[in-house]
Motif scaffolding. Sequence first.
Motif, PDB file in Angstrom:
ATOM      1  N   UNK A  84      13.234 -30.318 -10.803  1.00  0.00           N
ATOM      2  CA  UNK A  84      13.040 -28.956 -10.672  1.00  0.00           C
ATOM      3  C   UNK A  84      13.011 -28.764 -12.026  1.00  0.00           C
ATOM      4  N   UNK A  85      13.912 -29.450 -13.000  1.00  0.00           N
ATOM      5  CA  UNK A  85      13.972 -29.276 -14.573  1.00  0.00           C
ATOM      6  C   UNK A  85      12.731 -29.519 -15.069  1.00  0.00           C
ATOM      7  N   UNK A  86      12.217 -30.950 -14.825  1.00  0.00           N
ATOM      8  CA  UNK A  86      10.899 -31.439 -15.383  1.00  0.00           C
ATOM      9  C   UNK A  86       9.689 -30.722 -14.797  1.00  0.00           C
ATOM     10  N   UNK A  87       9.458 -30.287 -13.618  1.00  0.00           N
ATOM     11  CA  UNK A  87       8.481 -29.334 -13.029  1.00  0.00           C
ATOM     12  C   UNK A  87       8.483 -28.139 -13.908  1.00  0.00           C
ATOM     13  N   UNK A  88       9.878 -27.546 -13.883  1.00  0.00           N
ATOM     14  CA  UNK A  88       9.864 -26.325 -14.493  1.00  0.00           C
ATOM     15  C   UNK A  88       9.484 -26.128 -15.944  1.00  0.00           C
ATOM     16  N   UNK A  89       9.680 -27.232 -16.838  1.00  0.00           N
ATOM     17  CA  UNK A  89       9.314 -27.306 -18.081  1.00  0.00           C
ATOM     18  C   UNK A  89       7.947 -27.670 -18.315  1.00  0.00           C
TER      19      UNK A  89
ATOM     20  N   UNK B  67      14.704 -34.717 -21.868  1.00  0.00           N
ATOM     21  CA  UNK B  67      13.939 -35.394 -22.675  1.00  0.00           C
ATOM     22  C   UNK B  67      12.596 -35.722 -22.279  1.00  0.00           C
ATOM     23  N   UNK B  68      12.533 -36.170 -21.083  1.00  0.00           N
ATOM     24  CA  UNK B  68      11.232 -36.642 -20.269  1.00  0.00           C
ATOM     25  C   UNK B  68       9.890 -35.541 -20.496  1.00  0.00           C
ATOM     26  N   UNK B  69      10.634 -34.376 -20.036  1.00  0.00           N
ATOM     27  CA  UNK B  69       9.823 -33.253 -19.836  1.00  0.00           C
ATOM     28  C   UNK B  69       9.357 -32.772 -21.065  1.00  0.00           C
ATOM     29  N   UNK B  70      10.335 -32.769 -22.323  1.00  0.00           N
ATOM     30  CA  UNK B  70      10.020 -32.311 -23.629  1.00  0.00           C
ATOM     31  C   UNK B  70       8.894 -33.289 -24.128  1.00  0.00           C
ATOM     32  N   UNK B  71       8.993 -34.297 -24.159  1.00  0.00           N
ATOM     33  CA  UNK B  71       8.029 -35.382 -24.378  1.00  0.00           C
ATOM     34  C   UNK B  71       6.791 -35.103 -24.085  1.00  0.00           C
ATOM     35  N   UNK B  72       6.644 -35.042 -22.651  1.00  0.00           N
ATOM     36  CA  UNK B  72       5.404 -34.900 -22.177  1.00  0.00           C
ATOM     37  C   UNK B  72       4.781 -33.428 -22.249  1.00  0.00           C
TER      38      UNK B  72
END
Length: 428
Positions: free
Chosen positions: A333-338, A406-411
Amino acid sequence: MIKQLITIERYINKEALSGIILFIATVAAVIVANSSWGQEYYDLWHMPLGINLGDFSISMTLTYWIDDGLMALFFLMVGLEIKREMLVGELSSISKASFPIVAAIGGMLIPALIYVGFNPDNPLGFGVPMATDIAFALGILMLLGTRVNPALKVFLVALAVVDDLGAVFVVATVYTSEIQSQYFLHAGIVYALIWILNKRGVTTLTPYLLLGILLWVYIHAIGIHATIAGVLLAFAIPITSKIDEKRFIEETRESVDEFEKHMDPIPILNHHQIDQLEIIAYRYDRVQNPLVRLEHNLHGLSAFFIMPLFAFSNAGVLIDFSTVSANLMIVLGVVCGLVIGKPVGILGLTYLAHKFNLVKKPDAISWREILAVGFIAGIGFTMSIFITHLAFLDEGTIAAVKLGVFAASFVAALIGVLLLLSIKKEKA
């Protein structure tokens, strides 16, 4: 107009350097947390500290003093930026403000809905993917230099200010502990005194800051997150100065003439010249805008001390992907949201509003550039981590969400940079 552009450029440059320092602090925290010093790192930030004021006492861990105390100063600066932009900046008129406001709303609403879609039974973490880390986002744009349209930087600053306002609202209304209503009266009286200072034309900052500390104490006692005290104080800081610019110029010119009149061959200043310099300094304090002066003083403290310290104390997480699998839907949810929600929300809502003639897209910015900014805005980082600590209590969940952030921000940053570079290449 040129003066405003110079001010914005200075702001962006400082934010860019802050982003680099934040990155170093974050990497250092992760390395230390996963080293042989990991336990000492954990024990340091969980060390209890307390303050006693008569019968009233506050006791929190060192991490909470940073998150609730020092971050209140950061939110004070955020509140000052919001007020300034609403009065004289990019949000000061409907024509200038409408487009970044719509973009920010889309960039908050869609990520939150995506998170809730993944976690309908546990929606409290919806605020995590709503946040944008302006220091990192602007840092990325500055590293690209002339390969980025300058108008995008101004657009991102305006968008981030509205995003910050949304984050303040969410923190104030959603992430609160048990409400102690008996302290509302105390906080109300203190805040009323602050506004009385404003209405009586007091421009000296000291009484505002002293009452602001008391306001922080009572806001904390109520159970609302204490950083909101910083925003409330910011809105009450006066924007008018004691004397206007014309009077300052006239009186300063007289002092400069007096200074020149008493020049002598002795290589040190005489008492007449020293007197004139002190008069100029006095008038300098009186012509300065209290709001801008406080914002300027806080900006360096926030950019180069508070936020790096926050990052170093909160970003340290054990790299253990078992916590991710145990909290997979929250992390997704966090990763897809970002990564998805931010660009879709920012581009989608502005495009629809533009098509229905509700807002007008700036001519200097293309839709592809807006999409790129949408991905750059998906860098949640420190602000997402801040909300993570408010939204979740379980240490394993917090660790998993941090890894997701961290992962979402990098991608998101990588996609945004590649898009910007491809746009520049096509224009060349």
